[in-house]
Design a protein around this motif. Structure first.
Motif, mmCIF file in Angstrom:
data_model
loop_
_atom_site.group_PDB
_atom_site.id
_atom_site.type_symbol
_atom_site.label_atom_id
_atom_site.label_comp_id
_atom_site.label_asym_id
_atom_site.label_seq_id
_atom_site.Cartn_x
_atom_site.Cartn_y
_atom_site.Cartn_z
ATOM 1 N N SER A 2 0.828 -1.213 0.000
ATOM 2 C CA SER A 2 0.000 0.000 0.000
ATOM 3 C C SER A 2 0.861 1.260 0.000
ATOM 4 O O SER A 2 2.059 1.218 0.299
ATOM 5 C CB SER A 2 -0.896 0.004 1.240
ATOM 6 O OG SER A 2 -0.122 0.240 2.401
ATOM 7 N N LEU A 3 0.216 2.375 -0.307
ATOM 8 C CA LEU A 3 0.901 3.666 -0.256
ATOM 9 C C LEU A 3 1.501 3.881 1.128
ATOM 10 O O LEU A 3 2.644 4.312 1.257
ATOM 11 C CB LEU A 3 -0.072 4.800 -0.597
ATOM 12 C CG LEU A 3 0.455 6.215 -0.335
ATOM 13 C CD1 LEU A 3 1.491 6.597 -1.389
ATOM 14 C CD2 LEU A 3 -0.661 7.216 -0.297
ATOM 15 N N GLY A 4 0.737 3.578 2.159
ATOM 16 C CA GLY A 4 1.216 3.769 3.526
ATOM 17 C C GLY A 4 2.470 2.972 3.826
ATOM 18 O O GLY A 4 3.422 3.486 4.419
ATOM 19 N N ASN A 5 2.478 1.709 3.423
ATOM 20 C CA ASN A 5 3.652 0.865 3.653
ATOM 21 C C ASN A 5 4.862 1.376 2.879
ATOM 22 O O ASN A 5 5.984 1.392 3.403
ATOM 23 C CB ASN A 5 3.371 -0.585 3.261
ATOM 24 C CG ASN A 5 2.419 -1.269 4.207
ATOM 25 O OD1 ASN A 5 2.331 -0.922 5.377
ATOM 26 N ND2 ASN A 5 1.676 -2.229 3.702
ATOM 27 N N LYS A 6 4.637 1.772 1.631
ATOM 28 C CA LYS A 6 5.737 2.301 0.816
ATOM 29 C C LYS A 6 6.267 3.598 1.410
ATOM 30 O O LYS A 6 7.484 3.814 1.469
ATOM 31 C CB LYS A 6 5.277 2.541 -0.619
ATOM 32 C CG LYS A 6 5.050 1.277 -1.397
ATOM 33 C CD LYS A 6 4.579 1.591 -2.796
ATOM 34 C CE LYS A 6 4.302 0.347 -3.596
ATOM 35 N NZ LYS A 6 3.846 0.652 -4.955
ATOM 36 N N ARG A 34 -1.309 8.990 9.830
ATOM 37 C CA ARG A 34 -2.551 8.492 9.220
ATOM 38 C C ARG A 34 -2.295 7.964 7.816
ATOM 39 O O ARG A 34 -2.854 6.941 7.425
ATOM 40 C CB ARG A 34 -3.624 9.587 9.207
ATOM 41 C CG ARG A 34 -4.222 9.858 10.573
ATOM 42 C CD ARG A 34 -5.469 10.724 10.497
ATOM 43 N NE ARG A 34 -5.248 12.006 9.832
ATOM 44 C CZ ARG A 34 -4.867 13.128 10.443
ATOM 45 N NH1 ARG A 34 -4.670 13.132 11.740
ATOM 46 N NH2 ARG A 34 -4.698 14.237 9.750
ATOM 47 N N TRP A 35 -1.446 8.660 7.048
ATOM 48 C CA TRP A 35 -1.112 8.193 5.697
ATOM 49 C C TRP A 35 -0.397 6.846 5.765
ATOM 50 O O TRP A 35 -0.696 5.940 5.006
ATOM 51 C CB TRP A 35 -0.222 9.187 4.969
ATOM 52 C CG TRP A 35 -0.815 10.535 4.749
ATOM 53 C CD1 TRP A 35 -2.152 10.873 4.752
ATOM 54 C CD2 TRP A 35 -0.111 11.750 4.508
ATOM 55 N NE1 TRP A 35 -2.305 12.212 4.521
ATOM 56 C CE2 TRP A 35 -1.066 12.783 4.362
ATOM 57 C CE3 TRP A 35 1.234 12.078 4.389
ATOM 58 C CZ2 TRP A 35 -0.701 14.097 4.102
ATOM 59 C CZ3 TRP A 35 1.595 13.386 4.133
ATOM 60 C CH2 TRP A 35 0.629 14.377 3.990
ATOM 61 N N GLU A 36 0.557 6.735 6.688
ATOM 62 C CA GLU A 36 1.338 5.500 6.795
ATOM 63 C C GLU A 36 0.498 4.320 7.275
ATOM 64 O O GLU A 36 0.800 3.175 6.958
ATOM 65 C CB GLU A 36 2.546 5.708 7.706
ATOM 66 C CG GLU A 36 3.609 6.596 7.069
ATOM 67 C CD GLU A 36 4.868 6.729 7.895
ATOM 68 O OE1 GLU A 36 4.930 6.189 9.025
ATOM 69 O OE2 GLU A 36 5.816 7.376 7.401
ATOM 70 N N SER A 37 -0.536 4.597 8.032
ATOM 71 C CA SER A 37 -1.407 3.519 8.513
ATOM 72 C C SER A 37 -2.589 3.291 7.566
ATOM 73 O O SER A 37 -3.481 2.497 7.875
ATOM 74 C CB SER A 37 -1.903 3.833 9.922
ATOM 75 O OG SER A 37 -2.726 4.973 9.918
ATOM 76 N N ASP A 38 -2.601 3.996 6.447
ATOM 77 C CA ASP A 38 -3.673 3.910 5.455
ATOM 78 C C ASP A 38 -5.032 4.301 6.011
ATOM 79 O O ASP A 38 -6.065 3.873 5.508
ATOM 80 C CB ASP A 38 -3.729 2.516 4.813
ATOM 81 C CG ASP A 38 -2.499 2.226 3.962
ATOM 82 O OD1 ASP A 38 -2.110 3.110 3.180
ATOM 83 O OD2 ASP A 38 -1.933 1.126 4.091
ATOM 84 N N TYR A 41 -5.646 9.459 3.084
ATOM 85 C CA TYR A 41 -4.900 9.490 1.826
ATOM 86 C C TYR A 41 -4.453 10.925 1.565
ATOM 87 O O TYR A 41 -5.265 11.846 1.670
ATOM 88 C CB TYR A 41 -5.816 9.002 0.698
ATOM 89 C CG TYR A 41 -5.084 8.529 -0.517
ATOM 90 C CD1 TYR A 41 -4.458 7.291 -0.544
ATOM 91 C CD2 TYR A 41 -5.017 9.321 -1.650
ATOM 92 C CE1 TYR A 41 -3.795 6.843 -1.667
ATOM 93 C CE2 TYR A 41 -4.361 8.883 -2.783
ATOM 94 C CZ TYR A 41 -3.750 7.645 -2.780
ATOM 95 O OH TYR A 41 -3.089 7.216 -3.893
ATOM 96 N N ASP A 64 1.136 -0.655 -7.569
ATOM 97 C CA ASP A 64 1.817 -1.899 -7.230
ATOM 98 C C ASP A 64 2.695 -2.323 -8.394
ATOM 99 O O ASP A 64 2.394 -2.050 -9.557
ATOM 100 C CB ASP A 64 0.807 -3.011 -6.942
ATOM 101 C CG ASP A 64 0.140 -2.840 -5.588
ATOM 102 O OD1 ASP A 64 0.723 -2.180 -4.720
ATOM 103 O OD2 ASP A 64 -0.980 -3.354 -5.423
#
Length: 69
Positions: A2-6, A34-38, A41, A64
Motif C-alpha cells: 500500500s501507499l502507507g507501507n511504501k 494516518r497516511w502511513e497507517s492507510d 490518503y 503496485d
C-alpha cells in the motif's frame, strides 16, 4: 504494498522521522501517521512533494509492481 507501507519504508530508508517529513510537507506528524497507517490518503500535491523528498517516483508510491527508481 500500500501507499502507507511504501511511504513508511521509504521514509525510514532516508532516515527521516514522521515529524521531519511532516515539516517538509507543511503538515502535522499525525497526518503522516494516518497516511502511513492507510487511515487517510494525502492530497495529490503532497504525493508529488513526497516523491521529490523521498527521491522516488509518484508511480512507485501509487501503483503496485513499480520499482523505486
Amino acid at each position: 504494498m500500500s501507499l502507507g507501507n511504501k511511504l513508511a519504508s521509504t521514509r525510514r530508508a532516508k532516515n527521516l522521522t514522521q515529524e521531519q517529513l511532516a515539516e517538509k510537507l507543511d503538515v502535522t506528524r499525525q497526518a503522516v501517521s494516518r497516511w502511513e497507517s492507510d487511515a487517510a490518503y494525502p492530497e495529490t500535491d503532497k504525493i508529488v512533494r513526497m516523491a521529490q523528498i523521498l527521491e522516488v517516483s509518484c508511480d512507485y508510491l501509487l501503483q503496485d509492481g513499480v520499482d523505486e527508481k
